[in-house]
Design a protein around this motif. Structure first.
Motif, short mmCIF file in Angstrom:
data_model
loop_
_atom_site.label_atom_id
_atom_site.label_comp_id
_atom_site.label_asym_id
_atom_site.label_seq_id
_atom_site.Cartn_x
_atom_site.Cartn_y
_atom_site.Cartn_z
N SER A 158 -2.77 3.02 -2.72
CA SER A 158 -4.18 2.71 -2.92
C SER A 158 -4.55 1.36 -2.31
O SER A 158 -3.87 0.36 -2.58
CB SER A 158 -4.48 2.69 -4.43
OG SER A 158 -5.69 2.04 -4.70
N CYS B 293 0.83 -1.20 0.00
CA CYS B 293 0.00 0.00 0.00
C CYS B 293 0.87 1.26 0.00
O CYS B 293 0.53 2.25 -0.64
CB CYS B 293 -0.95 -0.01 1.20
SG CYS B 293 -2.25 1.23 1.08
N THR C 47 -7.28 -0.25 -3.09
CA THR C 47 -7.82 -1.04 -4.20
C THR C 47 -6.71 -1.69 -5.01
O THR C 47 -6.76 -2.88 -5.31
CB THR C 47 -8.70 -0.15 -5.10
OG1 THR C 47 -9.74 0.41 -4.29
CG2 THR C 47 -9.31 -0.95 -6.23
N ARG C 48 -5.69 -0.93 -5.36
CA ARG C 48 -4.56 -1.49 -6.13
C ARG C 48 -3.80 -2.53 -5.31
O ARG C 48 -3.38 -3.57 -5.83
CB ARG C 48 -3.62 -0.39 -6.61
CG ARG C 48 -4.19 0.38 -7.79
CD ARG C 48 -3.14 1.29 -8.42
NE ARG C 48 -2.67 2.32 -7.51
CZ ARG C 48 -3.13 3.58 -7.49
NH1 ARG C 48 -4.07 3.97 -8.34
NH2 ARG C 48 -2.67 4.46 -6.63
N THR C 49 -3.64 -2.25 -4.02
CA THR C 49 -2.98 -3.21 -3.14
C THR C 49 -3.76 -4.51 -3.07
O THR C 49 -3.20 -5.60 -3.20
CB THR C 49 -2.80 -2.61 -1.73
OG1 THR C 49 -1.98 -1.45 -1.83
CG2 THR C 49 -2.17 -3.61 -0.77
N ARG D 99 -5.92 -5.72 -5.22
CA ARG D 99 -5.84 -6.40 -6.51
C ARG D 99 -4.50 -7.12 -6.66
O ARG D 99 -4.45 -8.27 -7.09
CB ARG D 99 -6.03 -5.38 -7.64
CG ARG D 99 -6.30 -6.00 -8.99
CD ARG D 99 -6.59 -4.97 -10.07
NE ARG D 99 -7.58 -3.97 -9.69
CZ ARG D 99 -7.40 -2.65 -9.73
NH1 ARG D 99 -6.26 -2.15 -10.19
NH2 ARG D 99 -8.33 -1.81 -9.35
N GLU D 100 -3.44 -6.46 -6.29
CA GLU D 100 -2.10 -7.03 -6.43
C GLU D 100 -1.89 -8.25 -5.52
O GLU D 100 -1.27 -9.23 -5.93
CB GLU D 100 -1.05 -5.96 -6.12
CG GLU D 100 0.36 -6.39 -6.43
CD GLU D 100 1.34 -5.24 -6.32
OE1 GLU D 100 2.41 -5.47 -5.74
OE2 GLU D 100 1.05 -4.14 -6.82
N THR E 113 1.86 1.53 -3.69
CA THR E 113 0.79 1.84 -4.64
C THR E 113 0.00 3.09 -4.26
O THR E 113 -0.56 3.74 -5.13
CB THR E 113 -0.22 0.67 -4.76
OG1 THR E 113 -0.91 0.51 -3.53
CG2 THR E 113 0.47 -0.61 -5.18
#
Length: 97
Positions: free
Chosen positions: A17, A12, A19-21, A23-24, A15
């Motif tokens: 984010s 996090c 959301t991006r974390t 997803r990853e 990124t």
């Protein structure tokens, strides 16, 4: 504290984010948020400034991300090394008494 918590935090931080974390790492944003909140409770420090624009590290978070990254690097190294690799490197025989 566990490596899942530290990975959520370090990812996090990179990124910016949830959301991006999520997803990853393959988790829900709510799960990532909870992991970070647990880490903040354990350390008694606020690690992120949260806003609608994203997650930004606090000064305590900046310090913590360096340490957490190194811990994760060491954990990953141990996982890849395997339990017998150190024994394989020894030139002398191993004696069992």
């Amino acid at each position: 504290m566990n490596d899942r918590m530290l990975r959520a935090f370090v990812t996090c931080a990179r990124t910016g984010s949830l959301t991006r974390t999520a997803r990853e790492l393959g988790y829900s944003p709510a799960s990532i948020s909870e992991q970070i909140r647990q880490l903040e409770r354990l350390t008694h420090k606020s690690l992120f400034h949260r806003s609608h624009e994203g997650m930004m590290l606090t000064a305590a978070g900046e310090d913590m991300v360096r340490v957490a990254s190194e811990i994760l690097r060491l954990i990953d190294e141990l996982k890849h090394r395997g339990p017998l690799e150190e024994l394989r490197r020894r030139p002398e025989p191993v004696r069992v008494a």
